[in-house]
Design a protein around this motif. Structure first.
Motif, PDB file in Angstrom:
ATOM      1  N   SER A  89       0.818  -1.234  -0.079  1.00  0.00           N
ATOM      2  CA  SER A  89      -0.040  -0.308   0.020  1.00  0.00           C
ATOM      3  C   SER A  89       0.949   1.183  -0.030  1.00  0.00           C
ATOM      4  O   SER A  89       1.962   1.365   0.580  1.00  0.00           O
ATOM      5  CB  SER A  89      -0.906   0.020   1.281  1.00  0.00           C
ATOM      6  OG  SER A  89      -0.240  -0.013   2.472  1.00  0.00           O
ATOM      7  N   GLY A  90       0.549   1.985  -0.721  1.00  0.00           N
ATOM      8  CA  GLY A  90       1.367   3.501  -0.835  1.00  0.00           C
ATOM      9  C   GLY A  90       2.314   3.441  -2.300  1.00  0.00           C
ATOM     10  O   GLY A  90       2.514   2.139  -2.420  1.00  0.00           O
ATOM     11  N   ASP A  91       2.628   4.605  -2.647  1.00  0.00           N
ATOM     12  CA  ASP A  91       3.397   4.602  -3.960  1.00  0.00           C
ATOM     13  C   ASP A  91       5.147   4.303  -3.410  1.00  0.00           C
ATOM     14  O   ASP A  91       5.560   5.009  -2.432  1.00  0.00           O
ATOM     15  CB  ASP A  91       3.593   5.840  -4.344  1.00  0.00           C
ATOM     16  CG  ASP A  91       2.036   6.144  -5.055  1.00  0.00           C
ATOM     17  OD1 ASP A  91       1.492   5.255  -5.515  1.00  0.00           O
ATOM     18  OD2 ASP A  91       1.760   7.214  -5.118  1.00  0.00           O
ATOM     19  N   VAL A  92       5.505   3.485  -3.994  1.00  0.00           N
ATOM     20  CA  VAL A  92       7.182   3.133  -3.796  1.00  0.00           C
ATOM     21  C   VAL A  92       7.877   4.247  -4.446  1.00  0.00           C
ATOM     22  O   VAL A  92       7.626   4.798  -5.396  1.00  0.00           O
ATOM     23  CB  VAL A  92       7.413   1.751  -4.634  1.00  0.00           C
ATOM     24  CG1 VAL A  92       8.958   1.372  -4.378  1.00  0.00           C
ATOM     25  CG2 VAL A  92       6.564   0.650  -3.961  1.00  0.00           C
ATOM     26  N   VAL A  93       8.747   4.817  -3.607  1.00  0.00           N
ATOM     27  CA  VAL A  93       9.649   5.957  -4.094  1.00  0.00           C
ATOM     28  C   VAL A  93      10.950   5.563  -3.950  1.00  0.00           C
ATOM     29  O   VAL A  93      11.758   6.286  -4.564  1.00  0.00           O
ATOM     30  CB  VAL A  93       9.627   7.227  -3.183  1.00  0.00           C
ATOM     31  CG1 VAL A  93       7.911   7.480  -2.953  1.00  0.00           C
ATOM     32  CG2 VAL A  93       9.906   6.802  -1.525  1.00  0.00           C
ATOM     33  N   ALA A  94      11.227   4.144  -3.763  1.00  0.00           N
ATOM     34  CA  ALA A  94      12.689   3.816  -3.740  1.00  0.00           C
ATOM     35  C   ALA A  94      12.968   2.332  -3.546  1.00  0.00           C
ATOM     36  O   ALA A  94      11.826   1.834  -2.751  1.00  0.00           O
ATOM     37  CB  ALA A  94      13.869   4.796  -2.943  1.00  0.00           C
ATOM     38  N   ILE A  95      13.677   1.782  -3.999  1.00  0.00           N
ATOM     39  CA  ILE A  95      14.205   0.426  -3.673  1.00  0.00           C
ATOM     40  C   ILE A  95      15.790   0.454  -2.969  1.00  0.00           C
ATOM     41  O   ILE A  95      16.726   1.387  -3.454  1.00  0.00           O
ATOM     42  CB  ILE A  95      14.554  -0.532  -5.103  1.00  0.00           C
ATOM     43  CG1 ILE A  95      13.060  -0.444  -5.792  1.00  0.00           C
ATOM     44  CG2 ILE A  95      15.072  -1.922  -4.479  1.00  0.00           C
ATOM     45  CD1 ILE A  95      11.997  -1.278  -4.939  1.00  0.00           C
ATOM     46  N   GLU A  96      15.692  -0.239  -1.953  1.00  0.00           N
ATOM     47  CA  GLU A  96      17.311   0.158  -1.182  1.00  0.00           C
ATOM     48  C   GLU A  96      17.545  -1.513  -0.724  1.00  0.00           C
ATOM     49  O   GLU A  96      16.906  -2.422  -0.500  1.00  0.00           O
ATOM     50  CB  GLU A  96      16.705   0.901   0.161  1.00  0.00           C
ATOM     51  CG  GLU A  96      18.070   0.916   1.361  1.00  0.00           C
ATOM     52  CD  GLU A  96      17.910   1.895   2.156  1.00  0.00           C
ATOM     53  OE1 GLU A  96      19.081   2.406   2.576  1.00  0.00           O
ATOM     54  OE2 GLU A  96      16.845   1.937   2.847  1.00  0.00           O
ATOM     55  N   ALA A  97      18.909  -1.613  -0.900  1.00  0.00           N
ATOM     56  CA  ALA A  97      19.452  -2.907  -0.559  1.00  0.00           C
ATOM     57  C   ALA A  97      20.267  -2.557   0.907  1.00  0.00           C
ATOM     58  O   ALA A  97      21.112  -1.429   1.123  1.00  0.00           O
ATOM     59  CB  ALA A  97      20.428  -3.255  -1.411  1.00  0.00           C
ATOM     60  N   VAL A  98      20.139  -3.300   1.858  1.00  0.00           N
ATOM     61  CA  VAL A  98      20.516  -3.202   3.037  1.00  0.00           C
ATOM     62  C   VAL A  98      21.405  -4.474   3.592  1.00  0.00           C
ATOM     63  O   VAL A  98      20.786  -5.581   3.835  1.00  0.00           O
ATOM     64  CB  VAL A  98      19.812  -2.795   4.176  1.00  0.00           C
ATOM     65  CG1 VAL A  98      20.244  -2.681   5.621  1.00  0.00           C
ATOM     66  CG2 VAL A  98      18.865  -1.377   3.775  1.00  0.00           C
ATOM     67  N   TRP A  99      22.809  -4.431   4.177  1.00  0.00           N
ATOM     68  CA  TRP A  99      23.527  -5.543   4.515  1.00  0.00           C
ATOM     69  C   TRP A  99      22.809  -5.770   6.130  1.00  0.00           C
ATOM     70  O   TRP A  99      22.343  -4.899   6.799  1.00  0.00           O
ATOM     71  CB  TRP A  99      24.865  -4.909   4.704  1.00  0.00           C
ATOM     72  CG  TRP A  99      25.825  -4.977   3.656  1.00  0.00           C
ATOM     73  CD1 TRP A  99      26.177  -4.023   2.751  1.00  0.00           C
ATOM     74  CD2 TRP A  99      26.231  -6.006   2.662  1.00  0.00           C
ATOM     75  NE1 TRP A  99      26.914  -4.467   1.822  1.00  0.00           N
ATOM     76  CE2 TRP A  99      26.769  -5.921   1.761  1.00  0.00           C
ATOM     77  CE3 TRP A  99      26.167  -7.824   3.229  1.00  0.00           C
ATOM     78  CZ2 TRP A  99      27.283  -6.551   0.793  1.00  0.00           C
ATOM     79  CZ3 TRP A  99      26.535  -8.433   2.088  1.00  0.00           C
ATOM     80  CH2 TRP A  99      27.432  -7.819   0.939  1.00  0.00           C
ATOM     81  N   ASP A 100      23.062  -7.119   6.535  1.00  0.00           N
ATOM     82  CA  ASP A 100      22.692  -7.705   7.471  1.00  0.00           C
ATOM     83  C   ASP A 100      23.375  -8.719   7.732  1.00  0.00           C
ATOM     84  O   ASP A 100      24.045  -9.359   6.836  1.00  0.00           O
ATOM     85  CB  ASP A 100      21.087  -7.975   7.644  1.00  0.00           C
ATOM     86  CG  ASP A 100      20.397  -8.014   9.303  1.00  0.00           C
ATOM     87  OD1 ASP A 100      21.494  -8.175  10.118  1.00  0.00           O
ATOM     88  OD2 ASP A 100      19.336  -7.950   9.132  1.00  0.00           O
ATOM     89  N   GLY A 101      23.423  -9.346   8.984  1.00  0.00           N
ATOM     90  CA  GLY A 101      24.183 -10.704   9.235  1.00  0.00           C
ATOM     91  C   GLY A 101      23.819 -11.321  10.287  1.00  0.00           C
ATOM     92  O   GLY A 101      23.238 -10.774  11.348  1.00  0.00           O
TER      93      GLY A 101
END
Length: 184
Positions: A89-101
């Motif tokens: 729901s809502g307009d997507v304004v960006a795609i983000e890649a985030v490291w985790d571990g």
């Protein structure tokens, strides 16, 4: 730490009920729960710490092999990602890649769709090493880079281009779970 023979002897000396409980967690791919049981029952009487517990549980993973019910990978193909974005729901304004571990999977990347109204970070995919290698294909040219980062860049970049929104990956060359996040 115990050697393999000592671990096997320790395992064989456990009551069947406890062996069944630990193996039940292993067969469900619940690594941390299995390690927790081993340390709970082995620390005080036998001096089994987390490192030895991990080795014992690893032995059980090797014993059970393909019988372990692994959690399915999230899809990284473009069609599936587009469909997942369609459910947000809502307009997507960006795609983000985030490291985790974590201690189970080592480094991995979370692929997120960012919306402005409502302001949310929506999980699209979790990219582990094995998924990255399958997605990229055998013999993929990585130029010394982490396959997880390359897969995240390709899938996330392609999705962002399809949606005509920016793609953000603050630390594509070095795993860093404290890299700067996308700012609105």
């Amino acid at each position: 730490m115990m050697n393999k023979r000592a671990r096997t002897q320790w395992w064989d000396g456990l009551p069947a009920g406890i062996r069944n409980q630990i193996d039940g967690y292993v067969l469900q791919d619940s690594l941390m729960a299995a390690i927790g049981v081993v340390t709970d029952i082995g620390l005080v009487p036998d001096g089994i710490g987390v490192g030895t517990a991990q080795a014992i549980v690893s032995d059980r993973y090797a014993h059970h092999g393909d019988r372990i019910a692994r959690a399915p990978d999230t899809p990284l193909d473009q069609e599936s990602l587009i469909r997942r974005v369609g459910g947000i729901s809502g307009d997507v304004v960006a795609i983000e890649a985030v490291w985790d571990g974590d201690t189970v999977h080592d480094w991995f990347v979370r692929l997120l769709a960012i919306t402005a109204d409502p302001a949310e970070k929506n999980a699209l995919a979790v990219i582990h090493w094995s998924l990255a290698e399958r997605h990229l294909g055998e013999g993929a040219k990585l130029a010394g880079r982490h396959p997880v980062a390359v897969a995240a860049e390709r899938a996330g970049g392609d999705l962002a281009a399809h949606l005509s929104v920016p793609f953000h990956f603050a630390s594509p060359d070095t795993p860093d779970d404290e890299a700067p996040r996308r700012q609105p």
